[in-house]
Each structure stands twice: as structure tokens, then as C-alpha cells.
Design an enzyme around this catalytic site. Sequence first.
Site, short mmCIF file in Angstrom:
data_model
loop_
_atom_site.label_atom_id
_atom_site.label_comp_id
_atom_site.label_asym_id
_atom_site.label_seq_id
_atom_site.Cartn_x
_atom_site.Cartn_y
_atom_site.Cartn_z
N TYR A 30 0.84 -1.20 0.00
CA TYR A 30 0.00 0.00 0.00
C TYR A 30 0.87 1.25 0.00
CZ TYR A 30 -3.81 3.18 0.81
OH TYR A 30 -4.72 4.20 0.66
N PHE A 64 -7.24 21.11 -25.22
CA PHE A 64 -7.52 19.67 -25.25
C PHE A 64 -8.76 19.44 -24.39
CE2 PHE A 64 -7.37 15.26 -23.96
CZ PHE A 64 -7.35 14.68 -25.21
N THR A 65 -9.59 18.49 -24.81
CA THR A 65 -10.91 18.30 -24.21
C THR A 65 -10.88 18.25 -22.68
OG1 THR A 65 -10.62 15.93 -24.60
CG2 THR A 65 -11.90 17.17 -26.23
N ASP A 113 1.68 20.00 -20.72
CA ASP A 113 0.97 18.75 -21.01
C ASP A 113 1.93 17.91 -21.85
OD1 ASP A 113 -0.52 16.67 -22.03
OD2 ASP A 113 -2.30 17.88 -22.42
N LYS A 149 0.02 7.33 -23.67
CA LYS A 149 0.44 7.66 -25.04
C LYS A 149 1.93 7.36 -25.20
CE LYS A 149 -3.64 9.98 -24.86
NZ LYS A 149 -4.15 10.99 -23.97
N ARG A 170 -12.93 14.62 -34.44
CA ARG A 170 -12.35 15.75 -33.73
C ARG A 170 -12.85 17.00 -34.44
NH1 ARG A 170 -9.65 14.06 -28.76
NH2 ARG A 170 -11.85 13.92 -28.42
N PHE A 185 -18.57 13.91 -26.80
CA PHE A 185 -18.17 13.03 -27.90
C PHE A 185 -18.07 11.57 -27.49
CE2 PHE A 185 -13.80 12.71 -26.37
CZ PHE A 185 -13.68 13.85 -25.59
C1 LIG Z 1 -5.03 11.85 -23.53
C2 LIG Z 1 -4.68 13.24 -23.28
C3 LIG Z 1 -4.94 13.84 -22.05
C4 LIG Z 1 -5.75 13.15 -20.95
O1 LIG Z 1 -5.15 12.00 -20.49
P1 LIG Z 1 -5.98 10.69 -20.05
O2 LIG Z 1 -4.91 9.73 -19.67
O3 LIG Z 1 -6.79 10.24 -21.21
O4 LIG Z 1 -6.83 11.07 -18.88
C5 LIG Z 1 -4.52 15.13 -21.86
N1 LIG Z 1 -3.87 15.82 -22.83
C6 LIG Z 1 -3.61 15.27 -24.03
C7 LIG Z 1 -2.90 16.06 -25.07
C8 LIG Z 1 -4.01 13.96 -24.30
O5 LIG Z 1 -3.78 13.45 -25.50
#
Ligand SMILES: *Cc1c(COP(=O)(O)O)cnc(C)c1O
Length: 461
Positions: free
Chosen positions: A76, A128-129, A219, A262, A386, A453
Site C-alpha cells: 500500500y 484539449f478536451t 501537457d 500515449k 475531432r 463526444f
Molecule cells: C489523452 C490526453 C490527455 C488526458 O489524459 P488521459 O490519460 O486520457 O486522462 C490530456 N492531454 C492530451 C494532449 C491527451 O492526449
Amino acid sequence: MSNKKKRSWAEPYKIKMVEPVKMTTREERQQAIDEAGYNTFLLRSEDVYIDLLTDSGTSAMSDRQWAGMMLGDEAYAGSRNFYHLEDAVRKYYGYKHIVPTHQGRAAEHIISQLMINEGDFIPGNMYFTTTKLHQELAGGTFVDVIIDEAHDPENEHPFKADIDLNKLEDLIKEKGADKIPYVSIATTVNMAGGQPISLGNLKEVRKLTQKYDIPIVHDMTRVAENAYLIQQREPGYENKSIQEIVLEICSLTDAATMSSKKDALVNIGGFLAVNDDELFDKARNMVVIYEGLHTYGGMAGRDMEALAIGISESVDYDHIRARVGQVIYLGEKLVEMGVPVVKPIGSHGVFLDAKKILPHLSQDQLPAQSLAAALYLDSGVRAMERGVVSAGRNPETGEHNYPKLELVRLTIPRRVYTQAHMDVVAESVEAVYQNAKEIKGLKFVYEPEYLRFFQSRFEVL
Ligand SMILES: *Cc1c(COP(=O)(O)O)cnc(C)c1O
């Protein structure tokens, strides 16, 4: 290295295990897309042949990463794997402190809640969303300060994610530096088509923000791909390693949110990284409310180990060259076929220009959503909208946001598909493009409040 560059980018791995994919008939696909309400997010993955919905969490892990999974320390508190992850973040990214999270948006939630006050403005290189939504939920307003070239799919600017320094400084002067908690910089910019920011521009942004004492939050979801494009395109960086460029990018920023699903080559995970001791203290306290203790924050020990290894693999030149090489291979094939795509080809996907492909549909008829559905029907290739659907509604007026770009993203998972898969995808896109006049628009029949979306349902007009 220069010698290597003259040769093809064949995959720097061989395949040890295979996962069969299902081939379907057109009738089966018609039924599947009907049931999914014409939203590719609502398809079952079993009904998909080649899945280009996203590069998020879809990477194939290496044998070293799988071996690392067996070394998970599922304590933990104080898991050994957390310290490996912390070491990797310090070594490869240079940030001082790390707070693990279950994925990127959780890190965005924490940093937004800690830094943004009601009425603040957060400038960034296109939205970004999830990033934008967390900024809004914290009481802030996102302001796009990306260069104009980013909104033009035809423009071949090599660094379309660059910040327009005049737009940024005008905003600071208009609102006051105390209303701007940070500048949000993404490497690369997904919504612009996977486009990179240059180090030259980032240095200028750093100079400007230091003048006003405004920090930069990075980011860093696709920082390795951005670094590769800098190495390929920015004078002065051709002989720098990916690792050096990644470190230099991070050194110009103060904190970072990471979706490790990613570039970092794992299926789940993320983190918040910060240099400031006080901010770290607050973030470490907040993570226990929403994610878990600060030494796992929503990740299993084994997942942190796989991530630590994935980070080291992500900055390997042979890996990143083949990864981006595969995307560019597909993009150039589509360009040769005359299909309108965003240029230059991005690093994680090829973005089809739905406005150009479906000129007979207005933006209210959801051209990108319609095109993604048509592509699935043709071949079982799954892509993502998109465009206006992703852009959501203006929280004040309730109207659709109408982005200039109306795109379908063919996102390539890392180390998963072969060149032959890319050929099949290109053939299907070409067939859909040739019959584009037949494609009808869509209308909403169900629309959730947030990030619509993902779960909206549609009907053919
Ligand atoms: C995927 C993504 C996020 C969010 O990350 P999650 O792991 O899906 O929560 C933020 N910024 C960018 C540019 C992304 O591609």
C-alpha cells in the site's frame, strides 16, 4: 545517426505474440454502427477490424515491460516501483517531484484545482478536451493563443503548435498577470493534428512569462514525438539526442501533467510532476482524496514498473523514428491518393479534413462524425471525430462551439499494427472519399453534459 537516416524505418522489434482480429461483413458492421448510435466510441472493439480510435492506452508493451510487471511490489505504501518511477521521471524529464495518478486527466484535475481561481484565464496552444474542462470546472477560462497557422489544415508550418507571443502578451496586459495562474503548453498539439512546438518558440514563451512571473504547465503526453520532430525540423537540434531534447523542453517548464497511456508506452497511468516544493506538498495531499496514497495514486505497483521502463523506451531514437515513420507512411499514401488531410502529417495520427471531404454537409450536420461512421461501415476501420462534437457547447450560451477544424483522426497505436494494415486503411479511406457524395449528415439524439463526444448518440439525417 546521419547514416541511419538514409535507410527505411523498419520496426526495431520482432513479434513474439499475436492477437487475432475479427473480419466482419458490411451487414454486420451496419448493425453494429446502428446499435452504437453512429458513435465510434460506442462500438464494441470485437466488431472492429483495425482500431485507430486512439493511441491512448493501446500501445504494445515490450518483453522488458512485461517482465517488469512481474516485479510489481503491491505494498500500500512506499512500493519499490514508485521509486523506480520517480527515478525515471527525474532522469528522463528532469522534474523534481512526482505524484502518480490513474491517468492524465486526474493530474489535470489536481493542478487545475490547486492553481486556478474563479475568474482566471489560462492561455494555451489550442485546447484539449479534458484539460480545458478541468480548467473550467476550477473556475477558469481557457484562451487559445496558438499561432493562426494551426487553424489552417493546408498550412505546412513545421511548428504549428507554437504560441503567438503577441496574442499571449496582449492577454496578459488585458487581464493582468495576477489573473493568469499559468500558461498551458502541450507537446504535441493533438487537436491541431499532432503538431509540434519548437524549442525556439518555447524559449521565447519562457522569457515572456518570466517577465510577468507566470509559470508554465506542460501537457507532456506526447513529448517524445515532439522531440523527434524538433530533431528532424529545427535548425541546431539535428545532432541532439531525443533524450537531450526532451530534457530541454521539460527544463523550460515548471510543472507537467502526463497521460502515460500515449508516448510512455503503457496501457494505464499518469502523473503530475512539479518543481515547486510547496505546490508538491499540496498536490501530494490532494491526491489522497481523489486517487490514492501519494506513492501509488491510482496505479498498481506493476503498472508503475511498466511505466518506468516505458519512459526509457519512449526516448529511444530507433523506436520513435519507426513510430512516427509509420504515421507518415500512412499520411503520405493518402496525400498521393489526393485525400484532403491536415499538413504536415502529425506524429501520432493522420487527420482527415472532413470539411473538404464532405463539402455538401454544414457543420451542424456533423461532417467528421458522419465520415468516421462511413469509414467504419466500409471496412471496419475505427477512427475518431475531432470537430464540432468534440468541441462541445459554450457553457454560457449553450450553443455549439464551432471549431475551424472539422477532422477525423486516424490514430496509430504504438508498436501494434504493420505496414500492411496501413495499406488497407489507406485503401478504405480512398474508397470512402470517392463515394463521399453519398454520405449523409447526422443529428444528435442523445447528448450528455460533459465531454459529449464519448457517449452521444446520433441518427442519420
Ligand atoms: C489523452 C490526453 C490527455 C488526458 O489524459 P488521459 O490519460 O486520457 O486522462 C490530456 N492531454 C492530451 C494532449 C491527451 O492526449
